[in-house]
Scaffold this active site. Structure first.
Site, PDB file in Angstrom:
ATOM      1  N   CYS A 113       1.841   0.468   8.609  1.00 51.64           N
ATOM      2  CA  CYS A 113       1.916   1.512   7.585  1.00 51.64           C
ATOM      3  C   CYS A 113       2.807   2.673   8.050  1.00 51.64           C
ATOM      4  O   CYS A 113       3.991   2.501   8.273  1.00 51.64           O
ATOM      5  CB  CYS A 113       0.504   1.958   7.207  1.00 51.64           C
ATOM      6  SG  CYS A 113       0.384   2.840   5.647  1.00 51.64           S
ATOM      7  N   HIS A 114       2.251   3.866   8.196  1.00 55.57           N
ATOM      8  CA  HIS A 114       3.007   5.043   8.615  1.00 55.57           C
ATOM      9  C   HIS A 114       3.098   5.187  10.134  1.00 55.57           C
ATOM     10  O   HIS A 114       3.764   6.082  10.637  1.00 55.57           O
ATOM     11  CB  HIS A 114       2.376   6.312   8.023  1.00 55.57           C
ATOM     12  CG  HIS A 114       2.587   6.466   6.554  1.00 55.57           C
ATOM     13  ND1 HIS A 114       1.868   5.751   5.630  1.00 55.57           N
ATOM     14  CD2 HIS A 114       3.442   7.238   5.849  1.00 55.57           C
ATOM     15  CE1 HIS A 114       2.263   6.082   4.410  1.00 55.57           C
ATOM     16  NE2 HIS A 114       3.222   6.982   4.511  1.00 55.57           N
TER      17      HIS A 114
END
Length: 184
Positions: A113-114
């Protein structure tokens, strides 16, 4: 054949707040079921607060802080996402140094994800192919990485293997890739 991680210890690095809970608990469960000992590492002792997107989730006990342990104590590293988690970690010098140490020691690192924001800060994406949540594509490219939109990317171009994934929907592929790599 299922991966056998008996006797291996896997670090999971998370900030005190902001970790996407499923991106912590799902890979944690996968490595634990494969026989590894997952360990939660953070920038502060106590407990971290998980999140289900923007809503508070469960809390989890921290096993060690980044100042108490080093990459040599672990087989590999998992960086869960959530927007706030890697945004905090990339501003914490000891957390960035902890991540960089895995690359220096040629140990596998997995990020979802991030989480690649922390990899960017550690200088670990240049000339590497990776994926992430789509909003990080420009950041990764600006840091010299090759961003692709795939469920999971395994990049062995560098001192270690880097496994990246986009989002919670991709967790089954991410878990499979990390188990295979951590079993090597």
């Amino acid at each position: 054949m299922a991966a056998n991680l008996n006797g291996r210890t896997i670090a999971f690095l998370a900030a005190p707040e902001g970790t996407e809970q499923i991106e912590l608990t799902d890979p944690w469960s996968a490595v634990e079921k494969a026989g590894a000992a997952p360990r939660l590492v953070s920038t502060a002792s106590g407990r971290i607060q998980g999140f289900n997107h923007l809503d508070k989730g469960d809390t989890f006990p921290v096993d060690s802080t980044v100042d108490q342990v080093g990459a040599t104590e672990f087989t590999g590293l998992v960086l869960p996402g959530g927007v706030a988690n890697p945004d905090f970690l990339r501003t914490h010098e000891s957390a960035v140094a902890f991540v960089k140490a895995f690359f220096d020691a040629a140990k596998p690192v997995a990020a979802i994800c991030h989480a690649p924001w922390t990899l960017i800060e550690a200088g670990a994406v240049r000339e590497r192919q990776l994926t992430s949540f789509p909003s990080l594509a420009t950041d990764i490219r600006n840091a010299g990485g090759d961003w692709v939109d795939e469920r999971v990317v395994i990049c062995a171009n560098g001192p270690n293997t880097l496994i990246t994934s986009r989002k919670p929907d991709d967790l089954p592929a991410f878990d499979e890739a990390i188990l295979e790599e951590f079993a090597r």
